[in-house]
Design a protein around this motif. Structure first.
Motif, PDB file in Angstrom:
ATOM      1  N   SER A  28       4.389   9.125  -7.576  1.00 31.87           N
ATOM      2  CA  SER A  28       5.320   8.022  -7.816  1.00 31.87           C
ATOM      3  C   SER A  28       4.901   6.747  -7.096  1.00 31.87           C
ATOM      4  O   SER A  28       5.170   5.641  -7.578  1.00 31.87           O
ATOM      5  CB  SER A  28       6.737   8.420  -7.374  1.00 31.87           C
ATOM      6  N   GLU A  29       4.220   6.874  -5.964  1.00 28.73           N
ATOM      7  CA  GLU A  29       3.798   5.694  -5.202  1.00 28.73           C
ATOM      8  C   GLU A  29       2.452   5.151  -5.682  1.00 28.73           C
ATOM      9  O   GLU A  29       2.212   3.948  -5.594  1.00 28.73           O
ATOM     10  CB  GLU A  29       3.711   6.034  -3.708  1.00 28.73           C
ATOM     11  N   THR A  30       1.577   6.030  -6.146  1.00 25.44           N
ATOM     12  CA  THR A  30       0.228   5.590  -6.510  1.00 25.44           C
ATOM     13  C   THR A  30       0.089   5.222  -7.986  1.00 25.44           C
ATOM     14  O   THR A  30      -0.849   4.529  -8.366  1.00 25.44           O
ATOM     15  CB  THR A  30      -0.796   6.700  -6.206  1.00 25.44           C
TER      16      THR A  30
ATOM     17  N   GLU B 192     -10.200   1.691  -3.508  1.00 24.37           N
ATOM     18  CA  GLU B 192      -8.889   2.191  -3.912  1.00 24.37           C
ATOM     19  C   GLU B 192      -8.812   3.713  -3.984  1.00 24.37           C
ATOM     20  O   GLU B 192      -7.717   4.261  -4.176  1.00 24.37           O
ATOM     21  CB  GLU B 192      -8.517   1.617  -5.285  1.00 24.37           C
ATOM     22  N   ALA B 193      -9.922   4.410  -3.835  1.00 25.72           N
ATOM     23  CA  ALA B 193      -9.935   5.867  -4.030  1.00 25.72           C
ATOM     24  C   ALA B 193      -8.951   6.580  -3.108  1.00 25.72           C
ATOM     25  O   ALA B 193      -8.181   7.443  -3.543  1.00 25.72           O
ATOM     26  CB  ALA B 193     -11.343   6.413  -3.826  1.00 25.72           C
ATOM     27  N   ASP B 194      -8.974   6.243  -1.801  1.00 28.74           N
ATOM     28  CA  ASP B 194      -8.060   6.896  -0.860  1.00 28.74           C
ATOM     29  C   ASP B 194      -6.616   6.429  -1.079  1.00 28.74           C
ATOM     30  O   ASP B 194      -5.678   7.211  -0.912  1.00 28.74           O
ATOM     31  CB  ASP B 194      -8.477   6.590   0.582  1.00 28.74           C
ATOM     32  N   ARG B 195      -6.436   5.181  -1.470  1.00 32.66           N
ATOM     33  CA  ARG B 195      -5.077   4.651  -1.655  1.00 32.66           C
ATOM     34  C   ARG B 195      -4.388   5.272  -2.873  1.00 32.66           C
ATOM     35  O   ARG B 195      -3.211   5.604  -2.815  1.00 32.66           O
ATOM     36  CB  ARG B 195      -5.132   3.129  -1.822  1.00 32.66           C
ATOM     37  N   CYS B 196      -5.148   5.403  -3.949  1.00 32.99           N
ATOM     38  CA  CYS B 196      -4.569   5.893  -5.206  1.00 32.99           C
ATOM     39  C   CYS B 196      -4.907   7.345  -5.504  1.00 32.99           C
ATOM     40  O   CYS B 196      -4.436   7.889  -6.510  1.00 32.99           O
ATOM     41  CB  CYS B 196      -5.070   5.032  -6.369  1.00 32.99           C
TER      42      CYS B 196
ATOM     43  N   LEU C 235       0.834  -1.192   0.000  1.00 30.44           N
ATOM     44  CA  LEU C 235       0.000   0.000   0.000  1.00 30.44           C
ATOM     45  C   LEU C 235       0.873   1.248   0.000  1.00 30.44           C
ATOM     46  O   LEU C 235       1.925   1.281   0.639  1.00 30.44           O
ATOM     47  CB  LEU C 235      -0.916   0.016   1.227  1.00 30.44           C
ATOM     48  N   PRO C 236       0.446   2.291  -0.718  1.00 29.56           N
ATOM     49  CA  PRO C 236       1.228   3.532  -0.749  1.00 29.56           C
ATOM     50  C   PRO C 236       1.354   4.129   0.648  1.00 29.56           C
ATOM     51  O   PRO C 236       0.379   4.194   1.406  1.00 29.56           O
ATOM     52  CB  PRO C 236       0.408   4.437  -1.665  1.00 29.56           C
ATOM     53  N   LYS C 237       2.567   4.561   0.988  1.00 22.07           N
ATOM     54  CA  LYS C 237       2.787   5.175   2.296  1.00 22.07           C
ATOM     55  C   LYS C 237       2.404   6.648   2.297  1.00 22.07           C
ATOM     56  O   LYS C 237       2.192   7.244   3.340  1.00 22.07           O
ATOM     57  CB  LYS C 237       4.253   5.012   2.694  1.00 22.07           C
ATOM     58  N   SER C 238       2.352   7.207   1.105  1.00 25.40           N
ATOM     59  CA  SER C 238       1.907   8.592   0.965  1.00 25.40           C
ATOM     60  C   SER C 238       1.037   8.660  -0.289  1.00 25.40           C
ATOM     61  O   SER C 238       0.845   7.660  -0.978  1.00 25.40           O
ATOM     62  CB  SER C 238       3.114   9.533   0.828  1.00 25.40           C
ATOM     63  N   GLY C 239       0.537   9.806  -0.587  1.00 26.83           N
ATOM     64  CA  GLY C 239      -0.298   9.948  -1.771  1.00 26.83           C
ATOM     65  C   GLY C 239       0.459  10.474  -2.967  1.00 26.83           C
ATOM     66  O   GLY C 239      -0.154  10.965  -3.917  1.00 26.83           O
TER      67      GLY C 239
END
Length: 432
Positions: A345-347, A377-381, A338-342
């Motif tokens: 590059s992570e999402t 996935e909305a909040d994650r990505c 899971l992305p550690k930030s938004g």
């Protein structure tokens, strides 16, 4: 001479500058003294040698009142070159000074360089340099009636002797004869082996180009493209796929390190386009084909597989293939960290997998799984806009409005672009 005078009549530096651009015009003006053997053809085309880092054959002809048709043997291909500008300025200067521009000798080196052998084409003055790489065998055959006539008069023994001599003098001819024989017999193992070696050699080259100096190193993929097409046309799709994978893996690394304004990427993409066309005819099962396509699309950072969407969105693959792909992508998404930030590059990678999973759900008849996936996935990505659009398409404006507000609150501090788009959408919903 009248047509040349007509072409240049009233031509101003301002018009030339607008046609070529300020930089090229200024550079062309500095090259006037380097123009030699300035000549004209019967139809008013100007021709000359222009010296620089090399000797370049250049022709210019006015097309109508404003545009010019031009051709030059220099490598510059981003519009009119400085050599074409220099030829026009030199011709105008010569005419304005009362000088004449002589008729080009069809047997001169300049004419042969630009128009070819006049005996091959009676209309040599109007001829254009043929695009050998893109010509079909029928088109190439149609350009050589005199050669055909000469060969038709020879006996079998004379033809064998002629070809053997050419193969001895020109390695490319020998290679073409051997490759043709191997293709005809279906024994393509040696071709595949040789092409792999060629691909490894080409992709190992340093790629760079300096347009200011018209110099650099650009690998030539024309033979690889030609042989991939020949293998595909002969029904050797598996061989094409094997070679395509080799080119894909090594070509991506080469493009990543290249400095050539995308030229090499386009050449590799042209080869891989043949690979994509051959894939459906390969022995790879349809389920694996879809997986192969999506895997490569996810890794395609340099647009080397430009035709992949058309293939995936076509009717070739049905619900069974897309359902299997959906199962694979579900596992892949679940196993991704899971992305550690938004941050983008992570999402970025996770969102691309999510989008393909949504597509797979739709194509496999499991539309109902799309919205729950997008909400999860909305909040994650930070894919709030994608979710809002899907909710509106599903006829749920209230939930779309709620997600606009939630997404805005979660992105306003460190992703103002996303927040602004959601705010705009929220105002649109309020007006409806």
């Amino acid at each position: 001479m009248k047509s040349v005078k007509t072409m240049l009549k009233g031509l101003t530096h301002e018009e030339l500058r607008e046609w070529a651009g300020d930089r090229i015009f200024d550079r062309g003006r500095n090259y006037i003294s380097r123009v030699s053997q300035l000549s004209r053809t019967e139809d008013g085309t100007l021709a000359a040698w222009v010296s620089g880092s090399d000797e370049y054959a250049t022709t210019v002809r006015r097309d109508g009142r404003e545009d010019f048709d031009y051709d030059c043997t220099c490598p510059y291909d981003d519009g009119p070159c400085k050599h074409a500008v220099a030829v026009l300025l030199a011709a105008a200067g010569q005419l304005n000074g009362g000088g004449a521009i002589p008729l080009l000798d069809p047997c001169a080196d300049l004419a042969l360089e630009m128009f070819g052998d006049p005996e091959d084409d009676e209309e040599w003055a109007d001829a254009e340099e043929p695009d050998v790489e893109s010509s079909s065998p029928e088109e190439a055959k149609g350009r050589l009636p005199r050669i055909e006539s000469i060969l038709a008069e020879k006996s079998r023994e004379e033809l064998v002797s002629l070809l053997a001599g050419l193969a001895s003098d020109f390695p490319d001819v020998a290679r073409r004869i051997n490759e043709t024989a191997q293709l005809e017999t279906g024994q393509v193992g040696k071709i595949v082996c040789a092409l792999k070696k060629e691909i490894r050699s080409l992709t190992a080259e340093d790629v760079w180009y300096n347009p200011w100096k018209s110099e650099g190193n650009l690998p030539d993929y024309s033979h690889v493209e030609q042989q991939l097409r020949a293998l595909s046309d002969r029904g050797h799709a598996d061989a094409v796929l094997e070679l395509g994978e080799e080119l894909w893996q090594r070509g991506n690394k080469q493009v990543e390190c290249s400095h050539d304004e995308g030229d090499t990427a386009m050449k590799i993409a042209a080869c891989l386009e043949i690979v994509l066309r051959a894939l459906p005819s390969s022995s790879m099962p349809r389920v694996e084909q879809v997986q192969w396509l999506v895997d490569h699309e996810l890794d395609d950072e340099y647009a080397l597989l430009a035709g992949i969407d058309k293939l995936l969105n076509g009717p070739l693959y049905g619900e069974t293939e897309w359902s299997k792909l959906a199962e694979t992508l579900e596992v892949r998404l679940e196993n991704r960290e899971l992305p550690k930030s938004g941050s983008f590059s992570e999402t970025y990678r996770r969102e691309r997998v999510m989008r393909w999973l949504c597509h797979a759900y739709r194509r496999s008849g499991r539309q109902k799984k799309v919205l729950p996936l997008l909400e999860r996935e909305a909040d994650r990505c930070r894919s709030y806009e994608t979710l809002v659009n899907a909710l509106l398409e599903a006829g749920e404006p209230d939930r779309a409005r709620q997600w606009c507000i939630r997404g805005f609150d979660r992105t306003i501090k460190d992703a103002p672009g996303i927040a602004s788009a959601l705010q705009k959408r929220l105002r649109q919903l309020a007006e409806e």
